[in-house]
Design a protein around this motif. Sequence first.
Motif, PDB file in Angstrom:
ATOM      1  N   GLN A 115      -7.383   9.139  -3.136  1.00 14.73           N
ATOM      2  CA  GLN A 115      -6.202   9.392  -3.044  1.00 14.73           C
ATOM      3  C   GLN A 115      -5.838  10.284  -4.045  1.00 14.73           C
ATOM      4  OE1 GLN A 115      -2.978   6.461  -2.429  1.00 14.73           O
ATOM      5  NE2 GLN A 115      -4.473   5.396  -0.777  1.00 14.73           N
ATOM      6  N   ILE A 116      -6.391   9.946  -5.279  1.00 15.93           N
ATOM      7  CA  ILE A 116      -6.246  10.595  -6.535  1.00 15.93           C
ATOM      8  C   ILE A 116      -7.123  11.778  -6.651  1.00 15.93           C
ATOM      9  CG2 ILE A 116      -6.534  10.397  -9.247  1.00 15.93           C
ATOM     10  CD1 ILE A 116      -5.890   7.506  -9.141  1.00 15.93           C
ATOM     11  N   HIS A 117      -8.370  11.979  -6.143  1.00 20.62           N
ATOM     12  CA  HIS A 117      -9.149  12.947  -5.728  1.00 20.62           C
ATOM     13  C   HIS A 117      -8.608  13.974  -5.064  1.00 20.62           C
ATOM     14  CE1 HIS A 117     -13.015  11.762  -7.538  1.00 20.62           C
ATOM     15  NE2 HIS A 117     -13.108  10.739  -6.837  1.00 20.62           N
ATOM     16  N   ALA A 118      -7.924  13.759  -4.099  1.00 23.24           N
ATOM     17  CA  ALA A 118      -7.149  14.678  -3.328  1.00 23.24           C
ATOM     18  C   ALA A 118      -5.831  15.182  -3.837  1.00 23.24           C
ATOM     19  CB  ALA A 118      -6.582  13.818  -1.919  1.00 23.24           C
TER      20      ALA A 118
ATOM     21  N   ARG B 120       0.920  -1.027  -0.076  1.00 20.38           N
ATOM     22  CA  ARG B 120       0.079   0.093  -0.232  1.00 20.38           C
ATOM     23  C   ARG B 120       1.017   1.579  -0.052  1.00 20.38           C
ATOM     24  NH1 ARG B 120      -4.564  -1.622  -2.334  1.00 20.38           N
ATOM     25  NH2 ARG B 120      -5.758  -3.175  -1.002  1.00 20.38           N
ATOM     26  N   GLU B 121       2.098   1.266   0.746  1.00 21.00           N
ATOM     27  CA  GLU B 121       3.150   2.412   0.772  1.00 21.00           C
ATOM     28  C   GLU B 121       3.650   2.765  -0.482  1.00 21.00           C
ATOM     29  OE1 GLU B 121       2.636   0.634   4.748  1.00 21.00           O
ATOM     30  OE2 GLU B 121       2.753  -0.059   2.911  1.00 21.00           O
ATOM     31  N   LYS B 122       3.697   1.439  -1.440  1.00 22.13           N
ATOM     32  CA  LYS B 122       4.349   1.516  -2.544  1.00 22.13           C
ATOM     33  C   LYS B 122       3.284   2.362  -3.757  1.00 22.13           C
ATOM     34  CE  LYS B 122       8.327  -1.683  -2.182  1.00 22.13           C
ATOM     35  NZ  LYS B 122       8.561  -3.134  -2.819  1.00 22.13           N
ATOM     36  N   ARG B 123       2.153   1.599  -3.347  1.00 19.98           N
ATOM     37  CA  ARG B 123       1.003   1.772  -4.432  1.00 19.98           C
ATOM     38  C   ARG B 123       0.640   3.329  -4.389  1.00 19.98           C
ATOM     39  NH1 ARG B 123      -1.922   0.773  -8.943  1.00 19.98           N
ATOM     40  NH2 ARG B 123      -4.111   1.253  -8.541  1.00 19.98           N
ATOM     41  N   GLN B 124       0.855   4.199  -3.023  1.00 20.80           N
ATOM     42  CA  GLN B 124       0.561   5.434  -3.026  1.00 20.80           C
ATOM     43  C   GLN B 124       1.403   6.245  -3.503  1.00 20.80           C
ATOM     44  OE1 GLN B 124       0.654   6.595   1.480  1.00 20.80           O
ATOM     45  NE2 GLN B 124      -0.244   8.528   0.747  1.00 20.80           N
ATOM     46  N   ALA B 125       2.548   5.824  -3.739  1.00 24.76           N
ATOM     47  CA  ALA B 125       3.486   6.551  -4.695  1.00 24.76           C
ATOM     48  C   ALA B 125       3.179   6.590  -5.799  1.00 24.76           C
ATOM     49  CB  ALA B 125       5.116   6.152  -4.225  1.00 24.76           C
ATOM     50  N   ILE B 126       2.788   5.192  -6.437  1.00 27.56           N
ATOM     51  CA  ILE B 126       2.378   5.093  -7.857  1.00 27.56           C
ATOM     52  C   ILE B 126       1.218   5.761  -8.242  1.00 27.56           C
ATOM     53  CG2 ILE B 126       1.605   3.274  -9.561  1.00 27.56           C
ATOM     54  CD1 ILE B 126       3.250   1.405  -7.945  1.00 27.56           C
ATOM     55  N   LEU B 127       0.137   6.182  -7.299  1.00 23.94           N
ATOM     56  CA  LEU B 127      -0.918   6.670  -7.412  1.00 23.94           C
ATOM     57  C   LEU B 127      -0.707   8.216  -7.808  1.00 23.94           C
ATOM     58  CD1 LEU B 127      -3.416   4.884  -5.099  1.00 23.94           C
ATOM     59  CD2 LEU B 127      -3.260   4.716  -7.432  1.00 23.94           C
TER      60      LEU B 127
END
Length: 252
Positions: free
Chosen positions: A219-222, A182-189
């Motif tokens: 996350q993308i909305h934000a 999830r941490e890696k995914r957040q950077a990808i998003l």
Amino acid sequence: MSIFEAATIEEAIAQGLKALDLERDQVSIGIVEEGKKGFLGIGKKNFRISVEPIVSKEVEKSSSTEKLVKESPVNVAIIEKPVSATPKAKKSATSEGVTDEEALTQLAIYLTDISKALNAPALVKMTREDHLYVFQLETEKQGILIGKHGKVLNALQYLSQVFIHRLAQNKISIVINVGNYREKRQAILQRLAERTAEKVDRTGRPIFLEPMPAFERKQIHAALSKKDYVKTHSEGEEPYRYLVVEPAKKYY
């Protein structure tokens, strides 16, 4: 995957949906080639898009374990920082659902049994981060529980959210994580949001992102909320709900 073309992207999508006899939230759409209006008919090019049915085998496979959960005793489930139930919540479950603490405990058992059914037995640890309850699945076979592009993990996320909503008295937001995915995914998003906004601003065309869990869409909305040249909204039904990023102003 099938390719369709038409003068506008909307017409191409309509052709694809009609040919495949599917609804919009049942397919994944990608732009293969941008169309051009041309000048006096010269240089005109149709839009070419790819339309691919969404088949979430992981969801179906995980769903089949619901019966297993009801029949199997819990083996290993570790829960950290359990929910502090209020005196009222400590009473026996009502017809409206069990207490939040009991619901979260049963979810840990549910995830334990699913991981065993997928041949990737995991210890389940729960922590609270702000308004979220994070269930960390510790296993030696992380790849199995994550799946290609996170599809298995997202299936577990969806099933777990449905499970907790049906069981708990109150609305509880949860996140399922394996390793540091999830941490890696957040950077990808974050990078995806930036690239998508730039492309929408450059082309003046909306972009349809792949289906993703609600908290990832948020996350993308934000990430794009402060960019006044684009706007975002979600379409479709869970678990195939997706994000649309489009120009804040229409281009003609």
